[in-house]
Design an enzyme around this catalytic site. Structure first.
Site, PDB file in Angstrom:
ATOM      1  CG  HIS A 130      -1.899  -1.154   1.198  1.00  0.00           C
ATOM      2  ND1 HIS A 130      -2.573  -1.585   2.308  1.00  0.00           N
ATOM      3  CD2 HIS A 130      -2.261  -2.008   0.192  1.00  0.00           C
ATOM      4  CE1 HIS A 130      -3.329  -2.631   2.005  1.00  0.00           C
ATOM      5  NE2 HIS A 130      -3.144  -2.916   0.733  1.00  0.00           N
ATOM      6  CG  PHE A 376       1.203 -10.169   4.380  1.00  0.00           C
ATOM      7  CD1 PHE A 376       1.388 -10.565   5.696  1.00  0.00           C
ATOM      8  CD2 PHE A 376       0.738 -11.099   3.471  1.00  0.00           C
ATOM      9  CE1 PHE A 376       1.116 -11.860   6.102  1.00  0.00           C
ATOM     10  CE2 PHE A 376       0.447 -12.400   3.860  1.00  0.00           C
ATOM     11  CZ  PHE A 376       0.648 -12.785   5.181  1.00  0.00           C
ATOM     12  CB  CYS A 377       0.538  -3.304   4.042  1.00  0.00           C
ATOM     13  SG  CYS A 377       0.409  -3.013   5.788  1.00  0.00           S
ATOM     14  CB  ALA A 378       0.330  -6.433  -0.449  1.00  0.00           C
TER      15      ALA A 378
END
Ligand SMILES: Cc1ncc(COP(=O)(O)O)c(C=O)c1O
Length: 475
Positions: A130, A376-378
Site C-alpha cells: 500500500h 501484509f498491506c498488499a
C-alpha cells in the site's frame, strides 16, 4: 525431499541482538523464541546497537555547530550517506541520497513532487504494498497493471500500458521484491521499458535492499534506476531512518517539507533554498538512525553479505519445499518466473479450514514462533493470489466497512533473515504439520477486530517500558 542444511547455519546468529530471547508459551513453559517475522521488521545487528550506544556519547546536532561533538556527528552522518551511496552504486553526479523516515515516507515524498512529472500518471502493478500504491492513487492517479496467474510481474502488460498511455505515464513504480511471495522483480528490464516510453522508474526496495544486491547503474545505462527507497528497520538498523535515492533534477524547486537547514538565506521577503541534499532534509535530521543504517551496511558487507544472501535463499527454498509437502497447506504464488532471480527467503501460506489469525496465534502461543498474518498491506495482491474475483472482494469490502473485520481474508507469512537456522525451520515445519492436523493444544477466541488470542489471554508480558518507568521511580 529433505534438503541438507546450509553449512553456514547459525554462522551469523551471534551478530544479531535479541534472537535467543526466552519467550513464555502455553502451559507456563518458556522456550527460545523463533523470529520468522523479518519482513515486517528486523532486530538490530549487535554492532549497530553498540554503535548507537557509543555514538550517543558524542551525539550532537549536525551541520550547523562548530563544537567538537557537532563536527563529529556531522562527519558520521555524512559518512553514513556515503556508505548508502556506495552500497547502492549511486551515481553522485546525477543522483542524491536523502535520509527520510523509511520507505513509506520516501515514496510519499516522490508522490508529493508529482507536479514535476507534469501531472502525468503513475503505473503500478497489482503486486504493490500500500505504501507504493496509495500515494500515487490519491495524488497523480494511477494505472494498475495485472500480474500472471501465478503472481509474477507481467512485462508485456507493463509495455502494453506504457504504449497505450502514449506519454501520459510519467513514472513506473514497482517493488524490487514482494513482501507477500518474495518474488524478485526484473527491475532493470522494467526501468528500460519505462525509459523507452519517456517515464522514470521508482523501486520500492523495502524488501529487496536487505536481501539482494542493488546496482542502480549510471544514468547512461537505459536500465538504470531513478528512485530507490528503503527502510533501516528492515535491514538490522531499527532506529527510525530510511533512504530515498532520487535524480538531482527531480528536486529542483521548493521542497515539500520546509524549515531550518533547507535554506541558504531567508530575508524578510525572500527564500533562497540550499543545495541538495540539505534542501530536502529540513529540520533536525535523525542522525542516530542514519548512522545506525550506515553501520548496518558496513557490518553486512564485512560479515559477508553475499554469503548471507545465499544462506537465506537456501533456507528459503527448504521453507517452500517443506511447506508444500505438508497436507492441507497451500503456498501463495507459483514457482519463480523463468529466468528470474531466486525469491527471497519468505513464504505466505494458508492452512485448510483454519483462519490465518488462528494459525499465527497458535504458532506464537504453543511454539514460541513469531510470524505475521493478514494481507501484509498488499490487499490487491493477496486477493489476486487467493483467486478472489471482484464480486467476492466487494462482499468483503461491504463487511469490513460495516465493521466486521472477521471477514478479512489473508494468509500466514514466514520470513527469514541470515541468523535463522535449519533447526528453527525444523521446529516451524513440525508446528505447521501439527496445526494443519488440527492438533491445537489451547483454545482461542477471535475478537471483533479479527485477531485471535488464547482463551484466558496471552501469558503476561514484562514490558521493557514498565521497567523504564520503575527505574525512573514512578508508579
Ligand atoms: C514492499 C514494502 N514496501 C513498503 C513497505 C513500507 O515500509 P515502511 O513501513 O518501513 O515505511 C513495506 C513494509 O512492510 C514493504 O514490505
Amino acid at each position: 525431499m529433505r534438503r541438507v542444511p546450509s553449512p553456514h547455519f547459525g554462522h551469523w546468529r551471534e551478530h544479531f541482538a535479541g534472537v535467543d530471547l526466552p519467550v513464555p508459551i502455553a502451559g507456563g513453559a518458556t522456550v527460545t523464541g523463533v523470529n520468522f517475522d523479518n519482513a515486517a521488521s528486523t532486530p538490530p545487528l549487535k554492532r549497530v546497537r553498540d554503535a548507537v550506544n557509543g555514538f550517543s556519547d558524542v551525539y550532537s546536532s549536525v551541520h550547523r555547530g562548530t563544537g567538537y561533538k557537532s563536527r563529529l556527528a556531522t562527519e558520521a552522518y555524512e559518512q553514513a550517506r556515503e556508505l548508502v551511496a556506495r552500497f547502492l552504486s549511486v551515481d553522485p553526479q546525477s543522483q542524491v541520497v536523502i535520509f527520510v523516515k523509511g520507505t513509506t515516507d520516501a515514496l510519499n515524498r516522490i508522490a508529493a513532487g508529482q507536479s514535476r512529472l507534469d501531472g502525468r500518471q503513475v503505473l503500478v502493478t497489482e503486486m504493490e504494498h500500500h505504501a507504493d500504491l496509495l500515494p500515487w492513487r490519491h495524488r497523480s492517479g494511477h494505472v494498475m497493471v495485472g500480474l500472471s496467474p501465478d503472481g509474477h510481474i507481467d512485462l508485456a502488460a507493463i509495455e502494453h500500458a506504457l504504449t497505450e498511455g502514449k506519454g501520459t505515464i510519467g513514472l513506473v513504480a514497482v517493488c524490487g521484491a514482494s513482501n507477500v511471495t518474495g518474488f524478485v522483480s526484473p527491475i532493470h528490464e522494467i526501468a528500460e521499458l519505462a525509459h523507452r516510453h519517456g517515464a522514470l522508474v521508482s523501486i520500492d526496495a523495502a524488501q529487496l535492499a536487505p536481501h539482494h544486491r542493488i546496482d542502480i547503474g549510471p544514468a547512461s545505462d537505459p536500465g538504470h534506476l531513478d528512485f530507490v527507497s528503503l527502510s533501516g528497520h528492515k535491514m538490522y538498523a531499527p532506529y527510525g531512518a530510511g533512504v530515498l535515492v532520487a535524480p538531482r533534477d527531480f528536486f529542483a524547486g521548493a521542497p515539500e517539507v520546509m524549515g531550518g537547514g533547507a535554506i541558504s538565506i531567508v530575508t524578510w521577503d525572500d527564500t533562497v533554498w540550499a543545495d541538495l541534499p540539505d534542501r530536502e532534509e529540513a529540520g533536525s535530521p535523525n542522525v542516530i538512525g542514519a548512522v545506525a543504517l550506515g553501520v548496518a551496511i558496513e557490518t553486512l558487507l564485512e560479515l559477508g553479505f553475499d554469503e548471507m544472501l545465499r544462506h537465506e535463499v537456501e533456507l528459503g527454498q527448504a521453507l517452500h519445499s517443506r511447506l508444500r509437502g505438508i497436507p492441507g497447506v497451500g503456498v501463495l504464488g507459483g514457482a519463480e518466473a523463468p529466468g528470474a532471480a531466486p525469491r527471497l527467503g519468505l513464504a505466505s501460506f494458508v492452512v485448510d479450514g483454519l483462519h490465518h489469525g488462528l494459525v499465527a496465534a497458535a504458532l506464537s502461543h504453543e511454539w514460541g514462533i513469531a510470524v505475521r498474518n493478514g494481507c501484509f498491506c498488499a490487499n490487491p495482491y493477496v486477493f489476486h493470489l487467493l483467486h478472489m474475483d471482484r464480486r467476492e472482494v466487494e462482499a468483503v469490502e461491504g463487511e469490513v466497512t460495516s465493521g466486521h473485520r472477521k471477514a478479512l481474508p489473508g494468509a500466514v507469512r514466514a520470513s527469514l533473515a541470515p541468523y535463522n537456522t535449519a533447526l528453527e525451520l525444523d521446529r516451524f515445519v513440525e508446528a505447521i504439520t501439527q496445526i494443519a492436523r488440527g492438533r491445537l493444544k489451547a483454545t482461542y477466541e477471535q475478537a471483533a477486530d479479527g485477531t485471535f488470542s488464547p482463551a484466558g489471554g496471552w501469558p503476561r508480558i514484562a514490558s521493557p517500558l514498565n521497567t523504564l518507568v520503575k527505574i525512573g521511580g514512578h508508579k
